[in-house]
Write an enzyme that holds these catalytic residues in place. Structure first.
Site, PDB file in Angstrom:
ATOM      1  N   HIS A 190      53.523 106.445   6.012  1.00 46.48           N
ATOM      2  CA  HIS A 190      52.466 106.432   7.107  1.00 46.48           C
ATOM      3  C   HIS A 190      51.393 105.247   6.691  1.00 46.48           C
ATOM      4  O   HIS A 190      50.774 105.562   5.698  1.00 46.48           O
ATOM      5  CB  HIS A 190      51.939 107.485   7.742  1.00 46.48           C
ATOM      6  CG  HIS A 190      53.185 108.647   8.225  1.00 46.48           C
ATOM      7  ND1 HIS A 190      53.506 109.782   7.384  1.00 46.48           N
ATOM      8  CD2 HIS A 190      53.859 108.646   9.362  1.00 46.48           C
ATOM      9  CE1 HIS A 190      54.474 110.437   7.805  1.00 46.48           C
ATOM     10  NE2 HIS A 190      54.724 109.720   9.145  1.00 46.48           N
TER      11      HIS A 190
ATOM     12  N   SER B  36      55.439 110.648  14.257  1.00 42.82           N
ATOM     13  CA  SER B  36      54.602 110.926  13.586  1.00 42.82           C
ATOM     14  C   SER B  36      53.650 109.862  13.464  1.00 42.82           C
ATOM     15  O   SER B  36      52.299 110.003  13.141  1.00 42.82           O
ATOM     16  CB  SER B  36      55.082 111.259  11.970  1.00 42.82           C
ATOM     17  OG  SER B  36      55.683 110.098  11.476  1.00 42.82           O
TER      18      SER B  36
ATOM     19  N   ASP C  80      50.086 107.837   3.216  1.00 38.50           N
ATOM     20  CA  ASP C  80      50.974 108.621   2.390  1.00 38.50           C
ATOM     21  C   ASP C  80      52.307 107.597   2.382  1.00 38.50           C
ATOM     22  O   ASP C  80      52.105 106.347   2.471  1.00 38.50           O
ATOM     23  CB  ASP C  80      51.380 109.911   3.139  1.00 38.50           C
ATOM     24  CG  ASP C  80      52.081 109.864   4.268  1.00 38.50           C
ATOM     25  OD1 ASP C  80      52.642 108.635   4.828  1.00 38.50           O
ATOM     26  OD2 ASP C  80      52.148 110.577   4.963  1.00 38.50           O
TER      27      ASP C  80
END
Ligand SMILES: *[C@@H]1O[C@H](CO)[C@@H](O)[C@H](O)[C@H]1NC(C)=O
Ligand SMILES: *[C@@H]1O[C@H](CO)[C@@H](O)[C@H](O)[C@H]1NC(C)=O
Ligand SMILES: *[C@@H]1O[C@H](CO)[C@@H](O)[C@H](O)[C@H]1NC(C)=O
Ligand SMILES: *[C@@H]1O[C@H](CO)[C@@H](O)[C@H](O)[C@H]1NC(C)=O
Ligand SMILES: *[C@@H]1O[C@H](CO)[C@@H](O)[C@H](O)[C@H]1NC(C)=O
Ligand SMILES: *[C@@H]1O[C@H](CO)[C@@H](O)[C@H](O)[C@H]1NC(C)=O
Length: 365
Positions: free
Chosen positions: A330, A53, A327
């Protein structure tokens, strides 16, 4: 480029009315040479992206997995578009592409067969929740494993619409950003259940071994220039630091465990470079990079080094450039931007050479 084109066309129109054909001809020539120059601002032919991600740009939108970033506030600073990037704006891979003079590499899973053959400036195979080990991430559904990613790349390379595939691949940059999920999802599980059997060193060695296999595979397909990220302080991401009992700001037991992977990775990359003829491996010290804003808050204007700008509910914080994390797992766009710039131009984070030097490496071969 748009501006330049308009300028030249404007001049052409004036010329049509006022000047003899010869002048038009000269203007046409300068128009074409400008286009030629614009082409030359690409520093490498393509940027190929693999991993999780940290660099997924939308592959998971087209996969059956719960790991997705397909709604706001993801993308709030990406022209208010949730593309599948797990941050408020651009990823490190986007910044690399921009610095290399390339368009953002599109997510492979979102392309038609035709686009997969004809997109020759880079492709993104990264898939959120995946790790180095094939089983990492399976609890979220079916993200592309790292092996899936290199397999898909191998098939693509066979049909890619370029004149000289060998040269194309040898000059392109291969960016691999993965490993955090192996610690977040796998290691923590294993450590809690049977940490007597599974030492951090053993786990680190098995990760490195698996990653080295994938890198060798890419080399066999034709890749020569690699950028491989080391792990950041995963024990400090809000998702973990706020859920794991620990003293101080971070879960140090996880940080210590993954430092063992970083060390192993670093040694193995330099070994690979000497084993694989004509290869170049850049290692990025994400851990060191992320420690710096903590010590030197003023320098980058980042004032919150511990909390998420957006915790998953409510609205994101208004001053997103003041947070390391967007978040709970991340980095924010500003963190990605500073990291990419430093890796591109400096020599303390990306070693043994920065990306600018990687670009020109091997030019004499
Ligand atoms: C946002 O849109 C502007 C104008 O179309 C464009 O120049 C810019 O590159 C876009 N930003 C991103 C991150 O795509
Ligand atoms: C996927 O492809 C569609 C159609 O080309 C495009 O509109 C969309 O922006 C793409 N999505 C991503 C995440 O790149
Ligand atoms: C990927 O998913 C998007 C919507 O999420 C859809 O518009 C697009 O057609 C899909 N692309 C492919 C190649 O399946
Ligand atoms: C990923 O690999 C698994 C196991 O080899 C396979 O079953 C699956 O079809 C692959 N997925 C894709 C999208 O290639
Ligand atoms: C990684 O490096 C270590 C130390 O040099 C070595 O023992 C190990 O075999 C290497 N692993 C691989 C997969 O090359
Ligand atoms: C790298 O340095 C050069 C020269 O100082 C500069 O022009 C360029 O913008 C820098 N690139 C990045 C990505 O910071």
């Amino acid at each position: 480029m748009k501006g330049v084109r308009l300028g030249i066309f404007g001049a052409l129109i004036v010329a049509l009315f006022a000047a003899p054909v010869a002048i038009i001809f000269v203007l046409m020539q300068s128009f074409f040479s400008i286009c030629e120059n614009a082409k030359n601002t690409e520093l490498v032919p393509a940027l190929y992206i693999f991993g999780d991600s940290t660099v997924d740009a939308g592959n998971n939108n087209n996969l059956s997995t719960t790991a997705r970033a397909d709604s706001l506030p993801y993308g709030i600073d990406f022209n208010y578009t949730a593309t599948g990037r797990f941050t408020n704006g651009m990823t490190v891979a986007d910044y690399y592409a921009r610095s290399l003079g390339l368009p953002f590499a599109p997510p492979y899973m979102n392309l038609s067969e035709f686009e997969r053959r004809t997109t020759t400036t880079g492709l993104n195979f990264a898939s959120a929740a995946s790790g180095i080990l094939p089983e990492t991430g399976f609890l979220t559904g079916s993200p592309l494993t790292l092996e899936n990613q290199t397999d898909l790349f191998r098939m693509t390379a066979k049909t890619l619409d370029v004149q000289n595939i060998k040269m194309h691949l040898a000059k392109s940059i291969f960016f691999i950003s993965t490993g955090s999920n192996d610690y977040i999802m796998n290691y923590r599980n294993i450590a809690s259940k049977m940490n007597k059997l599974f030492s951090p060193d053993y786990f680190a060695k098995s990760l490195t071994e698996e990653l080295v296999k994938r890198l060798k595979k890419l080399y066999l397909i034709g890749a020569r220039k690699f950028v491989v990220t080391g792990l950041g302080p995963v024990g400090c991401i809000p998702a973990i630091s706020k859920s794991t009992p620990h003293e101080g700001d971070c879960a140090e037991s996880i940080n210590q465990a993954l430092l063992s992977y970083n060390k192993e990775l670093f040694m193995n990359l330099s070994k690979l470079q000497s084993q694989l003829h004509g290869s170049f491996f850049v290692h990025t010290d994400t851990f060191k990079f992320l420690q710096e804003p903590k010590k030197n808050k003023e320098k980058y204007g980042i004032t919150d080094t511990q909390n998420a700008c957006w915790e998953g509910k409510h609205d994101p914080c208004p001053e997103r450039d003041r947070y390391i994390y967007f978040d709970s797992a991340h980095p924010s766009q500003i963190t990605n931007s500073i990291f990419a710039t430093r890796c591109f131009n400096e020599s303390s984070i990306c070693t043994p050479m920065n990306i600018m030097r990687l670009v020109s490496a091997g030019a004499d071969q």
